[in-house]
Every structure is written in structure tokens, then in C-alpha cells.
Scaffold this motif. Sequence first.
Motif, mmCIF file in Angstrom:
data_model
loop_
_atom_site.group_PDB
_atom_site.id
_atom_site.type_symbol
_atom_site.label_atom_id
_atom_site.label_comp_id
_atom_site.label_asym_id
_atom_site.label_seq_id
_atom_site.Cartn_x
_atom_site.Cartn_y
_atom_site.Cartn_z
ATOM 1 N N GLN A 159 0.714 -1.127 0.451
ATOM 2 C CA GLN A 159 0.347 -0.054 -0.421
ATOM 3 C C GLN A 159 0.736 1.382 0.157
ATOM 4 O O GLN A 159 0.156 2.417 -0.429
ATOM 5 C CB GLN A 159 -0.734 0.179 1.546
ATOM 6 C CG GLN A 159 -1.798 -1.042 0.613
ATOM 7 C CD GLN A 159 -2.925 -1.206 -0.209
ATOM 8 O OE1 GLN A 159 -3.762 -0.359 -0.438
ATOM 9 N NE2 GLN A 159 -2.781 -2.193 -1.214
ATOM 10 N N GLN A 215 4.646 7.105 2.176
ATOM 11 C CA GLN A 215 3.203 6.452 2.026
ATOM 12 C C GLN A 215 2.604 7.937 2.066
ATOM 13 O O GLN A 215 3.438 8.941 3.401
ATOM 14 C CB GLN A 215 3.730 6.345 3.407
ATOM 15 C CG GLN A 215 2.329 6.551 4.668
ATOM 16 C CD GLN A 215 2.156 5.689 5.419
ATOM 17 O OE1 GLN A 215 3.589 5.106 5.890
ATOM 18 N NE2 GLN A 215 1.275 5.014 6.067
ATOM 19 N N ASP A 216 1.180 8.247 1.797
ATOM 20 C CA ASP A 216 0.864 9.227 2.068
ATOM 21 C C ASP A 216 -0.146 9.236 3.290
ATOM 22 O O ASP A 216 -0.508 8.248 3.410
ATOM 23 C CB ASP A 216 -0.693 8.587 0.632
ATOM 24 C CG ASP A 216 -1.522 10.653 0.400
ATOM 25 O OD1 ASP A 216 -1.503 10.904 1.844
ATOM 26 O OD2 ASP A 216 -2.085 9.844 -0.954
ATOM 27 N N ILE A 217 0.104 10.242 3.855
ATOM 28 C CA ILE A 217 -0.406 11.035 5.455
ATOM 29 C C ILE A 217 -1.607 11.658 5.384
ATOM 30 O O ILE A 217 -1.299 12.211 6.340
ATOM 31 C CB ILE A 217 0.439 11.542 6.244
ATOM 32 C CG1 ILE A 217 1.241 12.269 5.360
ATOM 33 C CG2 ILE A 217 2.126 10.271 5.859
ATOM 34 C CD1 ILE A 217 2.619 12.995 6.719
ATOM 35 N N SER A 218 -1.795 11.660 4.231
ATOM 36 C CA SER A 218 -3.680 12.237 3.846
ATOM 37 C C SER A 218 -4.297 12.364 4.959
ATOM 38 O O SER A 218 -4.689 13.068 5.563
ATOM 39 C CB SER A 218 -4.398 12.560 2.565
ATOM 40 O OG SER A 218 -3.481 12.956 1.958
ATOM 41 N N GLU A 219 -4.437 12.050 5.393
ATOM 42 C CA GLU A 219 -5.260 10.639 6.607
ATOM 43 C C GLU A 219 -5.265 10.567 7.868
ATOM 44 O O GLU A 219 -5.993 11.118 8.599
ATOM 45 C CB GLU A 219 -5.965 9.377 6.464
ATOM 46 C CG GLU A 219 -6.567 8.492 4.706
ATOM 47 C CD GLU A 219 -7.788 9.662 4.960
ATOM 48 O OE1 GLU A 219 -8.129 9.688 6.124
ATOM 49 O OE2 GLU A 219 -8.442 9.890 4.210
ATOM 50 N N ARG A 220 -4.007 10.583 8.101
ATOM 51 C CA ARG A 220 -3.398 11.203 9.334
ATOM 52 C C ARG A 220 -2.975 12.061 9.659
ATOM 53 O O ARG A 220 -3.106 12.532 10.217
ATOM 54 C CB ARG A 220 -1.278 10.439 9.174
ATOM 55 C CG ARG A 220 -1.166 10.558 10.503
ATOM 56 C CD ARG A 220 0.518 9.834 10.592
ATOM 57 N NE ARG A 220 1.615 10.609 9.775
ATOM 58 C CZ ARG A 220 2.458 10.083 9.922
ATOM 59 N NH1 ARG A 220 3.170 8.758 9.699
ATOM 60 N NH2 ARG A 220 3.532 10.872 9.525
ATOM 61 N N ARG A 221 -2.593 12.894 8.429
ATOM 62 C CA ARG A 221 -2.443 14.816 9.392
ATOM 63 C C ARG A 221 -3.789 15.005 8.806
ATOM 64 O O ARG A 221 -3.817 15.837 9.848
ATOM 65 C CB ARG A 221 -2.157 15.182 7.422
ATOM 66 C CG ARG A 221 -1.159 15.346 7.143
ATOM 67 C CD ARG A 221 -0.028 16.454 8.156
ATOM 68 N NE ARG A 221 1.772 16.082 7.667
ATOM 69 C CZ ARG A 221 2.195 16.904 7.109
ATOM 70 N NH1 ARG A 221 1.432 17.681 5.825
ATOM 71 N NH2 ARG A 221 3.265 16.749 6.867
ATOM 72 N N ARG A 222 -5.114 14.613 8.658
ATOM 73 C CA ARG A 222 -6.187 14.797 8.684
ATOM 74 C C ARG A 222 -7.088 14.351 10.035
ATOM 75 O O ARG A 222 -7.503 15.620 10.794
ATOM 76 C CB ARG A 222 -7.483 14.311 7.655
ATOM 77 C CG ARG A 222 -7.903 15.148 5.782
ATOM 78 C CD ARG A 222 -8.896 14.677 5.191
ATOM 79 N NE ARG A 222 -8.427 13.403 4.933
ATOM 80 C CZ ARG A 222 -7.580 13.339 3.773
ATOM 81 N NH1 ARG A 222 -7.582 13.934 3.214
ATOM 82 N NH2 ARG A 222 -8.058 12.267 3.612
ATOM 83 N N ALA A 223 -6.262 13.578 10.009
ATOM 84 C CA ALA A 223 -6.551 12.866 12.076
ATOM 85 C C ALA A 223 -5.679 13.747 12.935
ATOM 86 O O ALA A 223 -6.377 14.077 13.669
ATOM 87 C CB ALA A 223 -6.406 11.159 11.881
ATOM 88 N N GLU A 224 -4.951 13.877 12.379
ATOM 89 C CA GLU A 224 -3.966 15.155 13.568
ATOM 90 C C GLU A 224 -4.218 16.494 13.369
ATOM 91 O O GLU A 224 -4.978 17.109 14.718
ATOM 92 C CB GLU A 224 -2.724 15.236 13.912
ATOM 93 C CG GLU A 224 -1.207 13.910 13.301
ATOM 94 C CD GLU A 224 -0.386 14.396 12.354
ATOM 95 O OE1 GLU A 224 -0.408 14.907 11.825
ATOM 96 O OE2 GLU A 224 0.700 12.992 12.534
#
Length: 348
Positions: free
Chosen positions: A131, A226-235
Amino acid sequence: MSNLANLPEQVLEALDDAVIVIDAEGTILWTSSRAEALWGYTPAEVLRKKLQFLISFETSDLLPDNGGDGSRLRPLEAYRKNGTTFPVGVVQVTALAGPGKRILVLIRDLSEIRQARERLRQLEKALETAQVGVAITDRNLAVLWANPALADMHGAGREKVVGRRLAEFLPADLHDLDFRNLAGLKSLRREGENHRLDGSAFPVELLFDLVLDEQNEPSGVVAVCQDISERRRAEEALHASEERYALAVRGANDGIWDWDLTSDEIYYSTRWKSMLGLDEEEIPPTPDAWFSRVHPEDLPGLRTHLERHLAGTAELFEDEHRIEHRDGNYRWMLARGLALLGSDGKPC
């Protein structure tokens, strides 16, 4: 290799490959100790047997035409004495000089090569289905190979990624790195914004490491993206939630306490401290800072109510008790609380 015909047996024994001498009909006349180690047969056990007893091949396909020399690495199956098989390759077929038509056959064990190919196949499959994006470059940082995840996250097919400079996809602050010094990229980890082929940006975490050649020198780079878009949104959502919580605590007229049972520390809000006439930094974040101020007659009841709630026998914690103000007088307080449960169902 044609000079093998003139080598003494001591030299043939020293070769890494197994050596077998056969006649024109494929009958085994002599074997080296390496052959015995590979197949498990003693020389006496294979003497006068056909070479097909040891390996899978057609005699007419193996023997050199008209007594000439042959050189090849043909994959075949070999049969051990214990019934198992292993891969071998015929490295050399040479007609020996002298009376009688004798043929020398060099056979190499390919087990390690087959295992390496299988590991490589498994690794390639893992990378293909990963992934996270993976790219492998040459020493000039041109992309030689990329997995589907890397191509997808950059909005392109693999054919549009391979051949491009890796720097085209990297955050701007990485462009200042000295990419001529590949060794400087070893175990480098960065966060930033990569760019899709349409020019749009997205947040990524990048990890670089080196591809080493046979001399252990850098010959390229492996880049994991690694795309960290979801992690940034969660943060960002967590940060917003924490800000709302902080505003709610400051706006509440009640004193707020938050007890971390794992670290055994308690956060006391500014209002809680001011209700006791205490300054912001005057009370440590410990349970004792609370219990030591509770009236001795009320402390047993407070502890009992807390223990019942933490044990699950009381749905809520609630207790009225007297607590000492900074001026030395006791004030009646109503304390309420609700334990948060961890994944194991226990208060945390």
C-alpha cells in the motif's frame, strides 16, 4: 574449459562443480567427491550406471556431437539417494583425449539460485501489492522501477513514472540535497509534500535507503513513499478537538479534573485550583494533592465511591466531601466522574 581433458583428478576434485566422467553411451565411469556430497551415493554405488540415474536428461541432448566440446548451463532435476530432488545445471560437456570415447560432464548445484529466485519473486509480489509507494532508481536517481501504489498516488501509470527523475516527485526542500552523494541518502526520513503529475500536492512521509553493488558501493536508491493525508486530517481533527476541550474547560464554572490511571497523574483545571484558593503552579498533578486536602472523616467514603466505580459496580462516580481551602477552612464539594474504558474493558 576445453583444457579440462588434460587435468589430473586432483584438480578435478578441487572444482566447486561436481565432475562425472561417462562413456559414449552415458555410462558413469568416475565421479568426484563433490558429486558424492550432492547426491549421497558413493562412487561404487553409481559406477556403471547411466547418467540418467542421477539427473533428468536425454542422452542425445547432452552428449557433444561428433566428439566436439559443449558449453551450456541447462536446468535439470537431480535425484538424491534419499529420494529428494534438487536443481542442477550442466555447465560443461567435454570429450576427453585418449583411448576410448570418454566424456567429462561438469554439473552445478542450482539450489541457492532457485531459492534466491523464489525469494526475489516473493519480494516482488510483496512490493507489487504494498500500500506504500516504492521506487528504485539508478545512480543518477532516474526511476528504474516503481510499484502500482507509487504510480497511483502520483496520478499516473507506471510507464509515466519509470524513466523520470525522482526529484520531480519530491518535496521542494529535498531539492537542495546533494543527490550526487548517494551515501548521504542512507536511512534518510522526511515529511513533506510530493507532487502529482498534474501539479497538485499531497503530504507524504519519505524513507530513502541505498542499493549497493557487488563492491558494496551505492548504485542507486530505494525510496518508500507513504501518503499521510488521512493521518494529517486525523491530527488536525484531534487538534481541533483538543482546542474545543480546552475552551470548554476554561468556560465551565465547575472545577475539572482528569485522572490518567496508567501514569497515576491528575490534571486539575485552573478553576478547580482557584476554588481552593490555589495558584496555577501551586499543586502537583498527583492524586495525593487532592486526597491530602479531604477532611479525614470524608476520605474513606470518597475512596469507597471511587473503588466501586472503577470496579464496575457503580455506573458513575459521585461523592460529596469537605476539602481544605488555602485559608484553612473546609468547603463542601460535589465530585462526579466517569471512567474511560480501554480495549480490554478496564478503566484507563
